[in-house]
Design a protein around this motif. Structure first.
Motif, PDB file in Angstrom:
ATOM      1  N   LEU A 170       0.913  -1.404   0.083  1.00 12.11           N
ATOM      2  CA  LEU A 170       0.068   0.144  -0.105  1.00 12.11           C
ATOM      3  C   LEU A 170       0.771   1.295  -0.053  1.00 12.11           C
ATOM      4  N   SER A 171       2.172   0.948  -0.448  1.00 15.51           N
ATOM      5  CA  SER A 171       3.033   2.336  -0.327  1.00 15.51           C
ATOM      6  C   SER A 171       2.711   3.419  -1.281  1.00 15.51           C
ATOM      7  N   THR A 172       1.913   3.257  -2.296  1.00 17.99           N
ATOM      8  CA  THR A 172       1.366   4.252  -3.169  1.00 17.99           C
ATOM      9  C   THR A 172      -0.015   4.689  -3.052  1.00 17.99           C
ATOM     10  N   ASN A 173      -0.849   3.984  -1.878  1.00 13.59           N
ATOM     11  CA  ASN A 173      -2.157   4.288  -1.775  1.00 13.59           C
ATOM     12  C   ASN A 173      -2.222   5.818  -1.363  1.00 13.59           C
ATOM     13  N   THR A 191      -5.600  -4.431 -12.321  1.00 12.10           N
ATOM     14  CA  THR A 191      -5.776  -2.939 -12.512  1.00 12.10           C
ATOM     15  C   THR A 191      -6.946  -2.473 -12.104  1.00 12.10           C
ATOM     16  N   ILE A 192      -8.150  -2.673 -12.876  1.00  8.04           N
ATOM     17  CA  ILE A 192      -9.217  -2.211 -12.605  1.00  8.04           C
ATOM     18  C   ILE A 192     -10.535  -2.975 -12.269  1.00  8.04           C
ATOM     19  N   GLY A 193      -9.974  -4.341 -12.457  1.00  8.54           N
ATOM     20  CA  GLY A 193     -11.239  -5.397 -12.028  1.00  8.54           C
ATOM     21  C   GLY A 193     -11.573  -5.385 -10.725  1.00  8.54           C
ATOM     22  N   GLY A 194     -12.908  -5.613 -10.241  1.00  9.26           N
ATOM     23  CA  GLY A 194     -13.396  -5.514  -9.123  1.00  9.26           C
ATOM     24  C   GLY A 194     -14.173  -6.741  -8.906  1.00  9.26           C
ATOM     25  N   ASN A 253      -0.564  -4.665  -9.039  1.00 11.62           N
ATOM     26  CA  ASN A 253      -0.751  -3.504 -10.089  1.00 11.62           C
ATOM     27  C   ASN A 253      -2.036  -3.036  -9.989  1.00 11.62           C
ATOM     28  N   ASN A 254      -2.813  -3.433  -8.872  1.00 13.90           N
ATOM     29  CA  ASN A 254      -4.263  -2.936  -8.694  1.00 13.90           C
ATOM     30  C   ASN A 254      -4.220  -1.402  -8.328  1.00 13.90           C
ATOM     31  N   THR A 255      -5.000  -0.485  -9.176  1.00 17.99           N
ATOM     32  CA  THR A 255      -4.780   0.706  -8.923  1.00 17.99           C
ATOM     33  C   THR A 255      -6.243   1.511  -8.464  1.00 17.99           C
ATOM     34  N   THR A 256      -7.242   1.016  -9.196  1.00 21.37           N
ATOM     35  CA  THR A 256      -8.565   1.251  -8.916  1.00 21.37           C
ATOM     36  C   THR A 256      -9.668   0.306  -8.868  1.00 21.37           C
ATOM     37  N   GLY A 257      -9.325  -0.902  -9.033  1.00 20.26           N
ATOM     38  CA  GLY A 257     -10.294  -2.029  -8.889  1.00 20.26           C
ATOM     39  C   GLY A 257     -10.734  -2.305  -7.290  1.00 20.26           C
ATOM     40  N   ASN A 258     -11.962  -2.449  -7.085  1.00 16.47           N
ATOM     41  CA  ASN A 258     -12.592  -2.407  -5.594  1.00 16.47           C
ATOM     42  C   ASN A 258     -13.129  -3.911  -5.157  1.00 16.47           C
ATOM     43  N   PHE A 259     -12.793  -4.206  -3.850  1.00 13.85           N
ATOM     44  CA  PHE A 259     -13.550  -5.293  -3.440  1.00 13.85           C
ATOM     45  C   PHE A 259     -12.872  -6.611  -3.761  1.00 13.85           C
ATOM     46  N   ASN A 260     -11.620  -6.604  -4.135  1.00 13.43           N
ATOM     47  CA  ASN A 260     -10.887  -7.782  -4.250  1.00 13.43           C
ATOM     48  C   ASN A 260     -10.137  -8.568  -3.382  1.00 13.43           C
ATOM     49  N   SER A 291       0.544  -0.847  -5.888  1.00 15.43           N
ATOM     50  CA  SER A 291       0.259   0.355  -6.844  1.00 15.43           C
ATOM     51  C   SER A 291      -1.102   0.934  -6.695  1.00 15.43           C
ATOM     52  N   ASN A 292      -1.851   0.534  -5.718  1.00 12.40           N
ATOM     53  CA  ASN A 292      -3.121   0.881  -5.067  1.00 12.40           C
ATOM     54  C   ASN A 292      -2.924   2.347  -4.929  1.00 12.40           C
ATOM     55  N   THR A 293      -3.966   3.164  -5.730  1.00 15.92           N
ATOM     56  CA  THR A 293      -4.124   4.699  -5.205  1.00 15.92           C
ATOM     57  C   THR A 293      -5.347   4.899  -4.663  1.00 15.92           C
ATOM     58  N   ILE A 294      -6.538   4.758  -5.152  1.00 15.03           N
ATOM     59  CA  ILE A 294      -7.893   4.848  -4.752  1.00 15.03           C
ATOM     60  C   ILE A 294      -8.910   3.848  -4.351  1.00 15.03           C
ATOM     61  N   ALA A 295      -8.400   2.648  -5.011  1.00 16.26           N
ATOM     62  CA  ALA A 295      -9.537   1.663  -4.676  1.00 16.26           C
ATOM     63  C   ALA A 295      -9.567   1.455  -3.263  1.00 16.26           C
ATOM     64  N   ASN A 296     -10.918   0.647  -3.032  1.00 20.04           N
ATOM     65  CA  ASN A 296     -11.050   0.207  -1.611  1.00 20.04           C
ATOM     66  C   ASN A 296     -11.767  -0.861  -1.519  1.00 20.04           C
ATOM     67  N   GLY A 297     -11.497  -1.423  -0.044  1.00 18.15           N
ATOM     68  CA  GLY A 297     -12.178  -2.851   0.091  1.00 18.15           C
ATOM     69  C   GLY A 297     -11.337  -3.995  -0.395  1.00 18.15           C
ATOM     70  N   ASN A 298     -10.161  -3.883  -0.530  1.00 19.22           N
ATOM     71  CA  ASN A 298      -9.124  -4.752  -0.971  1.00 19.22           C
ATOM     72  C   ASN A 298      -8.455  -5.467   0.047  1.00 19.22           C
ATOM     73  N   THR A 299      -8.251  -6.911  -0.048  1.00 20.03           N
ATOM     74  CA  THR A 299      -7.255  -7.575   0.824  1.00 20.03           C
ATOM     75  C   THR A 299      -6.330  -8.254   0.158  1.00 20.03           C
TER      76      THR A 299
END
Length: 186
Positions: free
Chosen positions: A1-4, A56-59, A37-44, A20-28
């Motif tokens: 989560l260093s780039t969150n 990257t964007i899959g949720g 490489n997840n950046t904006t994919g939520n709930f993964n 690479s996560n920036t704004i995505a939420n609810g990921n574990t």
């Protein structure tokens, strides 16, 4: 989560997990480079070394096992449990792979189910592949699917019977029947 920067409710355990996560939420992400490489994919949920590494964007994806959902980058609502399960999937939607290397032939299809070790399936949407049910000892048996998608087989009652033998002349009465076909008048 260093780039969150603004992504809340994330959990990362392991070197470069959710790196690479920036704004995505609810990921574990648990494991070396899980959801790297997840950046904006939520709930993964990614559990295992390099599980969902390309996402990257899959949720809504669940990947459990070494390199499970390895190539998925934008596919949603996929479930892969097992070593390399659904490892070649890139963009598919609502696929399920259960078992080691299950669903490795699925790349972009939707609604594919692959159950069993090395049941690679095919890149055909709305299909199902299940290992271990073809050519079992004792002969093959037809498998039926009802309207609800439930698998089943017609069970023989032979195991409850004794002295099974041909009817011979007793069936001659059946041959005396005169079957016909017809159509109703309008």
């Amino acid at each position: 989560l260093s780039t969150n920067t603004a992504g809340p409710f994330n959990t990362a355990t392991g070197y470069q997990a959710l790196f690479s996560n920036t704004i995505a939420n609810g990921n574990t992400a648990t494991g070396f480079q899980a959801l790297l490489n997840n950046t904006t994919g939520n709930f993964n949920t990614a559990i295992g070394t390099t599980a969902l590494i390309s996402n990257t964007i899959g949720g809504g994806n669940v990947a459990t096992g070494f390199q499970a959902l390895l190539d998925n980058d934008s596919g949603d609502y996929n479930t892969a449990i097992g070593l390399f399960a659904l490892g070649s999937l890139t963009t598919g939607f609502s696929n399920t792979g259960l078992g080691r290397s299950a669903g490795t032939s699925v790349t972009t299809a939707d609604h594919v189910i692959c159950i069993g070790d090395n049941v690679s399936g095919a890149n055909v949407s709305n299909s199902c592949y299940i290992g271990g049910i073809w050519q079992q000892p004792g002969g093959s048996q037809a498998v039926y699917v009802n309207a609800n998608g439930k698998l089943g087989a017609l069970a023989s009652s032979r195991r409850f019977k004794d002295e099974i033998k041909p009817m011979e002349h007793a069936s001659e009465v059946i041959y005396q029947l005169n079957p016909v076909s017809f159509r109703y008048k309008p």
